[in-house]
Design a protein around this motif. Structure first.
Motif, mmCIF file in Angstrom:
data_model
loop_
_atom_site.group_PDB
_atom_site.id
_atom_site.type_symbol
_atom_site.label_atom_id
_atom_site.label_comp_id
_atom_site.label_asym_id
_atom_site.label_seq_id
_atom_site.Cartn_x
_atom_site.Cartn_y
_atom_site.Cartn_z
ATOM 1 N N SER A 1 -17.387 21.348 60.215
ATOM 2 C CA SER A 1 -16.796 20.398 61.160
ATOM 3 C C SER A 1 -16.454 19.067 60.474
ATOM 4 C CB SER A 1 -17.744 20.149 62.341
ATOM 5 O OG SER A 1 -18.984 19.630 61.892
ATOM 6 N N LYS A 2 -17.252 18.690 59.471
ATOM 7 C CA LYS A 2 -16.959 17.467 58.715
ATOM 8 C C LYS A 2 -15.670 17.634 57.912
ATOM 9 C CE LYS A 2 -20.761 15.184 59.799
ATOM 10 N NZ LYS A 2 -20.730 13.918 60.563
ATOM 11 N N LEU A 3 -15.497 18.819 57.338
ATOM 12 C CA LEU A 3 -14.262 19.094 56.601
ATOM 13 C C LEU A 3 -13.051 19.069 57.520
ATOM 14 C CD1 LEU A 3 -15.057 21.918 54.005
ATOM 15 C CD2 LEU A 3 -13.962 19.722 53.536
ATOM 16 N N GLN A 4 -13.249 19.578 58.730
ATOM 17 C CA GLN A 4 -12.146 19.566 59.696
ATOM 18 C C GLN A 4 -11.725 18.138 60.030
ATOM 19 O OE1 GLN A 4 -14.048 22.223 62.655
ATOM 20 N NE2 GLN A 4 -12.192 23.485 62.520
ATOM 21 N N GLU A 5 -12.710 17.240 60.106
ATOM 22 C CA GLU A 5 -12.379 15.832 60.356
ATOM 23 C C GLU A 5 -11.560 15.261 59.204
ATOM 24 O OE1 GLU A 5 -15.660 13.270 61.414
ATOM 25 O OE2 GLU A 5 -16.754 14.960 62.279
ATOM 26 N N ILE A 6 -11.966 15.591 57.983
ATOM 27 C CA ILE A 6 -11.263 15.068 56.805
ATOM 28 C C ILE A 6 -9.842 15.622 56.731
ATOM 29 C CG2 ILE A 6 -11.256 15.045 54.276
ATOM 30 C CD1 ILE A 6 -14.343 15.259 54.422
ATOM 31 N N MET A 7 -9.696 16.913 57.061
ATOM 32 C CA MET A 7 -8.406 17.595 56.890
ATOM 33 C C MET A 7 -7.834 17.975 58.252
ATOM 34 S SD MET A 7 -9.454 19.946 53.576
ATOM 35 C CE MET A 7 -7.748 20.436 53.256
ATOM 36 N N LYS A 8 -7.838 17.027 59.179
ATOM 37 C CA LYS A 8 -7.446 17.315 60.564
ATOM 38 C C LYS A 8 -5.981 17.706 60.710
ATOM 39 C CE LYS A 8 -7.184 12.309 61.353
ATOM 40 N NZ LYS A 8 -7.781 11.190 62.115
ATOM 41 N N ASN A 9 -5.183 17.455 59.692
ATOM 42 C CA ASN A 9 -3.762 17.837 59.765
ATOM 43 C C ASN A 9 -3.530 19.282 59.341
ATOM 44 O OD1 ASN A 9 -2.984 15.266 60.634
ATOM 45 N ND2 ASN A 9 -2.808 14.513 58.523
ATOM 46 N N ASN B 1 -5.890 32.201 55.583
ATOM 47 C CA ASN B 1 -4.796 32.067 54.614
ATOM 48 C C ASN B 1 -4.490 30.600 54.306
ATOM 49 O OD1 ASN B 1 -4.396 34.820 54.186
ATOM 50 N ND2 ASN B 1 -3.060 35.007 55.990
ATOM 51 N N ASN B 2 -4.636 29.763 55.334
ATOM 52 C CA ASN B 2 -4.457 28.324 55.102
ATOM 53 C C ASN B 2 -5.531 27.798 54.144
ATOM 54 O OD1 ASN B 2 -2.278 28.233 56.779
ATOM 55 N ND2 ASN B 2 -3.345 27.305 58.517
ATOM 56 N N ARG B 3 -6.742 28.283 54.348
ATOM 57 C CA ARG B 3 -7.850 27.834 53.484
ATOM 58 C C ARG B 3 -7.606 28.262 52.041
ATOM 59 N NH1 ARG B 3 -11.042 29.817 57.816
ATOM 60 N NH2 ARG B 3 -11.929 31.507 56.557
ATOM 61 N N LYS B 4 -7.077 29.449 51.871
ATOM 62 C CA LYS B 4 -6.809 29.926 50.508
ATOM 63 C C LYS B 4 -5.765 29.055 49.817
ATOM 64 C CE LYS B 4 -8.069 34.787 51.221
ATOM 65 N NZ LYS B 4 -7.578 36.189 51.241
ATOM 66 N N GLN C 1 -7.983 21.589 47.392
ATOM 67 C CA GLN C 1 -8.128 20.379 48.207
ATOM 68 C C GLN C 1 -9.434 20.425 49.002
ATOM 69 O OE1 GLN C 1 -4.652 19.519 50.553
ATOM 70 N NE2 GLN C 1 -5.638 17.852 51.672
ATOM 71 N N ILE C 2 -9.748 21.601 49.544
ATOM 72 C CA ILE C 2 -10.991 21.767 50.311
ATOM 73 C C ILE C 2 -12.205 21.487 49.425
ATOM 74 C CG2 ILE C 2 -12.485 23.512 51.376
ATOM 75 C CD1 ILE C 2 -9.910 24.776 52.527
ATOM 76 N N ILE C 3 -12.197 22.067 48.254
ATOM 77 C CA ILE C 3 -13.333 21.896 47.346
ATOM 78 C C ILE C 3 -13.445 20.453 46.883
ATOM 79 C CG2 ILE C 3 -14.206 22.536 45.059
ATOM 80 C CD1 ILE C 3 -13.099 25.371 45.620
ATOM 81 N N ASP C 4 -12.303 19.840 46.576
ATOM 82 C CA ASP C 4 -12.325 18.439 46.158
ATOM 83 C C ASP C 4 -12.874 17.551 47.268
ATOM 84 O OD1 ASP C 4 -11.615 16.272 44.263
ATOM 85 O OD2 ASP C 4 -10.209 15.710 45.846
ATOM 86 N N ASN C 5 -12.479 17.807 48.507
ATOM 87 C CA ASN C 5 -12.993 17.023 49.635
ATOM 88 C C ASN C 5 -14.483 17.261 49.842
ATOM 89 O OD1 ASN C 5 -10.772 15.511 50.601
ATOM 90 N ND2 ASN C 5 -9.873 17.341 51.499
ATOM 91 N N THR C 6 -14.954 18.488 49.621
ATOM 92 C CA THR C 6 -16.376 18.790 49.768
ATOM 93 C C THR C 6 -17.204 18.007 48.756
ATOM 94 O OG1 THR C 6 -15.887 21.034 50.550
ATOM 95 C CG2 THR C 6 -18.110 20.621 49.736
ATOM 96 N N LEU C 7 -16.711 17.954 47.542
ATOM 97 C CA LEU C 7 -17.490 17.345 46.467
ATOM 98 C C LEU C 7 -17.297 15.845 46.334
ATOM 99 C CD1 LEU C 7 -16.917 20.023 43.675
ATOM 100 C CD2 LEU C 7 -18.872 19.823 45.217
ATOM 101 N N ASN C 8 -16.101 15.357 46.652
ATOM 102 C CA ASN C 8 -15.760 13.976 46.282
ATOM 103 C C ASN C 8 -15.358 13.062 47.429
ATOM 104 O OD1 ASN C 8 -16.103 14.666 43.497
ATOM 105 N ND2 ASN C 8 -14.088 15.634 43.526
ATOM 106 N N ASN C 9 -14.977 13.618 48.594
ATOM 107 C CA ASN C 9 -14.564 12.759 49.694
ATOM 108 C C ASN C 9 -15.740 11.921 50.189
ATOM 109 O OD1 ASN C 9 -14.112 12.200 52.780
ATOM 110 N ND2 ASN C 9 -12.084 12.635 51.944
#
Length: 510
Positions: free
Chosen positions: A121-129, A136-139, A144-152
């Motif tokens: 849910s935190k990732l969804q907030e970061i990438m709400k667009n 398939n979108n996640r792939k 970007q997902i991994i970078d946001n997990t580690l560095n956002n």
């Protein structure tokens, strides 16, 4: 030789020049190999409790708490969780299409099962667009997902300690950190008669404010819901427990400014922190070994049972120590104590003991019994990583139970190899400790460590090879000279999170 600048540097950290010289000598000589006798197994070093014994020991612990026994949890929680995300970091160095990754790729598993993580849910907030519910979108957005997990800034998991990572997701989108789960555990088995739950975390100085912030956010709700008072404290690894780094030639390594380089001495340094705590019973458990509240029952039952088992053992030890203070001691008492040590601790006294005079036997038994006590849960070996329980022979000839790490086993030694194959259990870091003597005085815990049980590892600093010195581990050599009893506990009490994908195990899912 150390120059004046380096001696000043030592004085600022509390490390003596002699300590450094001793460490350099240790790099040269190495550590002597332990004399391993055999693996500890059921009824030969590992106690198996039946259902009635589990209930009896648990009830005895609760009765002791009602009688004023003080209890505390000690949770090693230092360091960042960086190693949990090693595979994700490697992916960012060379990102490829997720479908190009092998079927068993940890990164592929992470992206495909992303909604199962508590922090989704935190990732969804970061990438709400972006629609992250669509695989398939996640792939396509993997990097970007991994970078946001580690560095956002909202997550920043690559730099946070495990204690404040989001471990579990509950109904109504409630997510809880490892630290919060330890609070809830404490309410269930580490509550004193005054309804105070005392928990001590060892943390890194740079992370203390993060822990305090999470404590401040959750304290009021937990205290109101559970009817308790949270007494939470923090401490840092002592600077004087750091060890010097040396070059491969055993010369002190110096940085670009010419300063000596020191490294943390490992979790064994925490014996100094444990030594400062004052409680009748201290539970020790790693920060990442927690489960959601719905699955906590086994943990609570066995924590209480281990504590009750320790109390039964302590009661007998204290009784014998008081009897050994008598002016006249009959041989029958000496033989009774020997029988107790053999039957309850599984330990055979060395052959030379029986050739001693009566006075010498009394002195030996008094010294043997007047030590800190630990009861350690041991889990059946099902392929999980972790040290294991073994019998070793001490320099004195006395055999003793020890928790050995894999680094302490020499698999080129036929005996070590054979006994490691026979090992039936491993160490989940599930300890209950008594650190006071039979007169109520605190032991000085560093007096009971074995300095011969550290180890030397090869590291690098800015690409330059160095050698690092690890102190005897907290539950290994730092407690080598404690009275030790191993008790089997079920695998359901061991649910560590060593990699991010461990969150996907059923024990961490609701």
């Amino acid at each position: 030789m150390l120059n004046n600048k380096e001696i000043t540097q030592l004085s600022e950290t509390g490390i003596s020049e002699q300590t450094v010289l001793n460490q350099i000598e240790r790099f040269k000589t190495g550590f002597k190999q332990l004399e391993i006798l055999r693996a500890a197994t059921p009824r030969d070093g590992i106690k198996i409790l039946n259902i009635s014994e589990i209930k009896e020991s648990s009830d005895f612990f609760q009765l002791s708490v009602a009688g004023g026994l003080s209890v505390m949890k000690f949770v090693p929680a230092s360091g960042a969780a960086t190693r949990m995300f090693k595979d994700l970091y490697q992916y960012l160095e060379n990102p490829v299409t997720v479908d190009q990754l092998p079927p068993n790729s940890p990164v592929k598993q992470f992206i495909e099962q992303l909604p199962k993580f508590a922090f989704f849910s935190k990732l969804q907030e970061i990438m709400k667009n972006h629609n992250l519910n669509e695989v398939n979108n996640r792939k396509e957005l993997a990097a970007q997902i991994i970078d946001n997990t580690l560095n956002n800034k909202l997550l920043n998991y690559g730099k946070l300690p495990k204690g404040v990572l989001h471990f579990h997701k509950y109904p109504n989108n409630v997510i809880k950190t490892a630290m919060e789960e330890h609070f809830m555990e404490g309410c269930l088995y580490a509550k004193s008669i005054d309804n105070r739950v005392k928990i001590h975390f060892t943390v890194s100085p740079e992370h203390k404010e993060l822990f305090k912030l999470k404590l401040d956010e959750t304290r009021a709700d937990i205290e109101k819901k559970e009817g308790i008072s949270l007494d939470v404290n923090f401490s840092f690894q002592k600077p004087y427990t750091d060890t010097i780094a040396v070059t491969p030639d055993n010369v002190p390594f110096r940085d670009n400014s010419g300063n000596l380089v020191f490294r943390p001495g490992g979790h064994g340094a925490l014996i100094e922190n444990l030594n400062e705590l004052d409680a009748d019973i201290i539970f020790i458990k790693n920060i990442d070994n927690v489960v959601p509240q719905q699955l906590i029952n086994d943990t609570v039952i066995y924590k209480k049972s281990l504590a009750g088992t320790l109390k039964f053992l302590q009661m007998s030890v204290f009784e014998y120590l008081n009897k050994l203070e008598r002016k006249k001691i009959h041989d029958n008492l000496i033989m009774e104590i020997c029988h107790f040590i053999k039957e309850e601790l599984f330990v055979s006294l060395p052959a030379f003991f029986y050739k001693l005079s009566s006075k010498e036997k009394v002195d030996y038994l008094r010294k043997y019994l007047n030590r800190p006590i630990r009861v350690c849960g041991m889990v059946r070996n099902e392929g999980e990583p972790g040290g294991g329980p073994f019998w070793i022979k001490e320099k004195s000839g006395q055999e003793s139970l020890q928790i050995l790490e894999s680094s302490q086993l020499d698999l080129n030694n036929p005996i070590h190899l054979e006994e490691s194959k026979k090992s039936t259990h491993f160490n989940p870091v599930d300890l209950v400790c008594s650190t006071k003597d039979y007169k109520g005085k605190k032991f000085h815990l560093p007096d009971f460590l074995d300095p011969e049980t550290g180890f030397i590892s090869e590291k690098s600093i800015n690409g330059q090879p160095i050698k690092a010195l690890e102190l005897p581990g907290l539950w290994n050599g730092a407690m080598a000279n404690w009275i030790t009893l191993f008790v089997e506990v079920p695998i359901t009490t061991f649910n560590p999170v060593k990699t991010v994908n461990d969150f996907l195990r059923k024990q961490h899912q609701l």
